[in-house]
Design a protein around this motif. Structure first.
Motif, PDB file in Angstrom:
ATOM      1  N   ILE A   3      -2.229   4.156   6.659  1.00  0.00           N
ATOM      2  CA  ILE A   3      -2.079   5.558   6.284  1.00  0.00           C
ATOM      3  C   ILE A   3      -0.612   5.846   5.975  1.00  0.00           C
ATOM      4  CG2 ILE A   3      -2.394   7.961   7.015  1.00  0.00           C
ATOM      5  CD1 ILE A   3      -5.029   6.345   6.790  1.00  0.00           C
ATOM      6  N   ILE A   4      -0.382   6.432   4.807  1.00  0.00           N
ATOM      7  CA  ILE A   4       0.934   6.945   4.442  1.00  0.00           C
ATOM      8  C   ILE A   4       0.803   8.464   4.540  1.00  0.00           C
ATOM      9  CG2 ILE A   4       2.648   7.155   2.606  1.00  0.00           C
ATOM     10  CD1 ILE A   4       1.533   4.441   1.520  1.00  0.00           C
ATOM     11  N   TYR A   5       1.538   9.073   5.443  1.00  0.00           N
ATOM     12  CA  TYR A   5       1.361  10.494   5.717  1.00  0.00           C
ATOM     13  C   TYR A   5       2.675  11.252   5.604  1.00  0.00           C
ATOM     14  CZ  TYR A   5       3.471   9.448  10.187  1.00  0.00           C
ATOM     15  OH  TYR A   5       4.350   9.051  11.150  1.00  0.00           O
ATOM     16  N   GLY A   6       2.531  12.545   5.562  1.00  0.00           N
ATOM     17  CA  GLY A   6       3.684  13.441   5.542  1.00  0.00           C
ATOM     18  C   GLY A   6       3.301  14.719   4.826  1.00  0.00           C
ATOM     19  N   PRO A   7       4.050  15.780   5.048  1.00  0.00           N
ATOM     20  CA  PRO A   7       3.783  17.038   4.346  1.00  0.00           C
ATOM     21  C   PRO A   7       3.954  16.870   2.845  1.00  0.00           C
ATOM     22  CG  PRO A   7       5.270  17.387   6.201  1.00  0.00           C
ATOM     23  CD  PRO A   7       5.135  15.900   6.016  1.00  0.00           C
ATOM     24  N   GLY A  11       7.180  12.317  -0.622  1.00  0.00           N
ATOM     25  CA  GLY A  11       7.254  11.000  -1.248  1.00  0.00           C
ATOM     26  C   GLY A  11       6.097  10.064  -0.974  1.00  0.00           C
ATOM     27  N   LYS A  12       4.967  10.604  -0.558  1.00  0.00           N
ATOM     28  CA  LYS A  12       3.807   9.754  -0.254  1.00  0.00           C
ATOM     29  C   LYS A  12       3.297   9.025  -1.491  1.00  0.00           C
ATOM     30  CE  LYS A  12       1.517  13.225   1.284  1.00  0.00           C
ATOM     31  NZ  LYS A  12       2.575  14.197   1.033  1.00  0.00           N
ATOM     32  N   ASN A  78     -12.271  -7.323  -5.119  1.00  0.00           N
ATOM     33  CA  ASN A  78     -11.343  -6.234  -4.797  1.00  0.00           C
ATOM     34  C   ASN A  78     -10.772  -6.493  -3.408  1.00  0.00           C
ATOM     35  OD1 ASN A  78     -11.775  -4.899  -7.205  1.00  0.00           O
ATOM     36  ND2 ASN A  78     -13.398  -3.617  -6.374  1.00  0.00           N
ATOM     37  N   GLU A  79      -9.466  -6.675  -3.332  1.00  0.00           N
ATOM     38  CA  GLU A  79      -8.813  -6.972  -2.057  1.00  0.00           C
ATOM     39  C   GLU A  79      -8.127  -5.742  -1.467  1.00  0.00           C
ATOM     40  OE1 GLU A  79      -5.475 -10.010  -0.167  1.00  0.00           O
ATOM     41  OE2 GLU A  79      -6.110 -10.267  -2.233  1.00  0.00           O
ATOM     42  N   TYR A  80      -7.445  -4.971  -2.311  1.00  0.00           N
ATOM     43  CA  TYR A  80      -6.756  -3.765  -1.874  1.00  0.00           C
ATOM     44  C   TYR A  80      -7.275  -2.573  -2.668  1.00  0.00           C
ATOM     45  CZ  TYR A  80      -3.205  -6.732   0.321  1.00  0.00           C
ATOM     46  OH  TYR A  80      -2.560  -7.646   1.099  1.00  0.00           O
ATOM     47  N   ILE A  81      -7.588  -1.499  -1.949  1.00  0.00           N
ATOM     48  CA  ILE A  81      -7.968  -0.252  -2.603  1.00  0.00           C
ATOM     49  C   ILE A  81      -7.027   0.832  -2.085  1.00  0.00           C
ATOM     50  CG2 ILE A  81      -9.757   1.490  -2.967  1.00  0.00           C
ATOM     51  CD1 ILE A  81     -11.832  -0.757  -2.639  1.00  0.00           C
ATOM     52  N   TYR A  82      -6.217   1.345  -2.982  1.00  0.00           N
ATOM     53  CA  TYR A  82      -5.254   2.400  -2.677  1.00  0.00           C
ATOM     54  C   TYR A  82      -5.872   3.728  -3.083  1.00  0.00           C
ATOM     55  CZ  TYR A  82      -1.743  -1.146  -1.872  1.00  0.00           C
ATOM     56  OH  TYR A  82      -1.037  -2.205  -1.350  1.00  0.00           O
ATOM     57  N   ILE A  83      -5.798   4.717  -2.192  1.00  0.00           N
ATOM     58  CA  ILE A  83      -6.375   6.032  -2.463  1.00  0.00           C
ATOM     59  C   ILE A  83      -5.281   7.080  -2.241  1.00  0.00           C
ATOM     60  CG2 ILE A  83      -8.155   7.708  -1.856  1.00  0.00           C
ATOM     61  CD1 ILE A  83      -9.758   5.263  -0.719  1.00  0.00           C
ATOM     62  N   ASP A  84      -4.890   7.739  -3.313  1.00  0.00           N
ATOM     63  CA  ASP A  84      -3.846   8.752  -3.220  1.00  0.00           C
ATOM     64  C   ASP A  84      -4.473  10.135  -3.156  1.00  0.00           C
ATOM     65  OD1 ASP A  84      -1.237   9.838  -3.212  1.00  0.00           O
ATOM     66  OD2 ASP A  84      -1.360  10.185  -5.370  1.00  0.00           O
ATOM     67  N   GLY A  85      -4.385  10.776  -1.999  1.00  0.00           N
ATOM     68  CA  GLY A  85      -4.849  12.157  -1.830  1.00  0.00           C
ATOM     69  C   GLY A  85      -6.321  12.284  -1.522  1.00  0.00           C
ATOM     70  N   PHE A 115      -7.828  -0.940   2.788  1.00  0.00           N
ATOM     71  CA  PHE A 115      -7.586   0.389   2.246  1.00  0.00           C
ATOM     72  C   PHE A 115      -6.203   0.882   2.651  1.00  0.00           C
ATOM     73  CE2 PHE A 115     -12.209   0.275   2.327  1.00  0.00           C
ATOM     74  CZ  PHE A 115     -12.524   0.838   1.103  1.00  0.00           C
ATOM     75  N   VAL A 116      -5.523   1.533   1.708  1.00  0.00           N
ATOM     76  CA  VAL A 116      -4.252   2.205   1.966  1.00  0.00           C
ATOM     77  C   VAL A 116      -4.406   3.606   1.395  1.00  0.00           C
ATOM     78  CG1 VAL A 116      -1.757   2.218   1.576  1.00  0.00           C
ATOM     79  CG2 VAL A 116      -2.989   0.024   1.754  1.00  0.00           C
ATOM     80  N   LEU A 117      -4.149   4.626   2.209  1.00  0.00           N
ATOM     81  CA  LEU A 117      -4.390   6.010   1.803  1.00  0.00           C
ATOM     82  C   LEU A 117      -3.187   6.892   2.063  1.00  0.00           C
ATOM     83  CD1 LEU A 117      -7.070   4.918   3.558  1.00  0.00           C
ATOM     84  CD2 LEU A 117      -7.936   7.024   2.675  1.00  0.00           C
ATOM     85  N   THR A 118      -3.085   7.957   1.263  1.00  0.00           N
ATOM     86  CA  THR A 118      -2.119   9.003   1.580  1.00  0.00           C
ATOM     87  C   THR A 118      -2.862  10.185   2.176  1.00  0.00           C
ATOM     88  OG1 THR A 118      -2.230  10.018  -0.623  1.00  0.00           O
ATOM     89  CG2 THR A 118      -0.509   8.359  -0.261  1.00  0.00           C
ATOM     90  N   CYS A 119      -2.217  10.793   3.163  1.00  0.00           N
ATOM     91  CA  CYS A 119      -2.760  11.983   3.819  1.00  0.00           C
ATOM     92  C   CYS A 119      -1.636  13.011   3.925  1.00  0.00           C
ATOM     93  CB  CYS A 119      -3.278  11.654   5.215  1.00  0.00           C
ATOM     94  SG  CYS A 119      -4.657  10.506   5.255  1.00  0.00           S
ATOM     95  N   SER A 120      -1.862  14.185   3.396  1.00  0.00           N
ATOM     96  CA  SER A 120      -0.856  15.244   3.427  1.00  0.00           C
ATOM     97  C   SER A 120      -0.920  16.005   4.740  1.00  0.00           C
ATOM     98  CB  SER A 120      -1.060  16.211   2.255  1.00  0.00           C
ATOM     99  OG  SER A 120      -0.694  15.594   1.064  1.00  0.00           O
TER     100      SER A 120
END
Length: 135
Positions: A3-7, A11-12, A78-85, A115-120
């Motif tokens: 998880i890549i997080y931040g308000p 820069g997520k 599919n090895e990596y799935i990136y999900i932005d938002g 999975f790698v995701l961004t969470c606001s």
């Protein structure tokens, strides 16, 4: 899961794009980037499969969960799935997305996809089911 997080505005998206581009250096399989805009397609290496969900009429939590499961089922490479938002894509609050995170965890375990995701949200505002994936 990572998880890549931040308000908002911290820069997520930049961080997840950099992470996806770097994954190409070690990935043996495909790298996929999922978001709800075409805005970042030129920031990613052209070897990364870029999917703007707005072209697939993905609606809500159930629609997105089905989309992700279909993505994994359609290509075992599919090895990596990136999900932005993820919250923005589903139109739901992050706290309401426990079933999607449960489904992604099962996909990771059963199909060896990461999975790698961004969470606001700030760290203290992340739900427990998300917080367990924060480094």
């Amino acid at each position: 899961m990572k998880i890549i997080y931040g308000p908002k505005g911290t820069g997520k998206t930049k961080a997840i794009i950099e992470s996806a581009n770097q994954a190409l250096n070690t990935a043996k399989g495909h790298v996929v980037f999922v978001t709800d805009t075409a805005r970042y397609s030129y920031d990613l290496n052209n070897q990364i499969r870029y999917l703007d969900v707005t072209g697939f009429d993905v609606v809500g939590e159930d629609g997105f969960r089905g989309f992700i499961k279909g993505l994994v089922a359609a290509n075992g490479d599919n090895e990596y799935i990136y999900i932005d938002g993820i919250a923005r894509i589903t139109g739901k609050a992050l706290a309401e997305l426990n079933s999607i995170f449960t489904a992604m965890e099962k996909l990771e375990n059963d199909y060896d996809v990461k999975f790698v995701l961004t969470c606001s949200a700030s760290k203290e505002d992340l739900p427990a089911f998300v917080l367990k994936y924060v480094d």
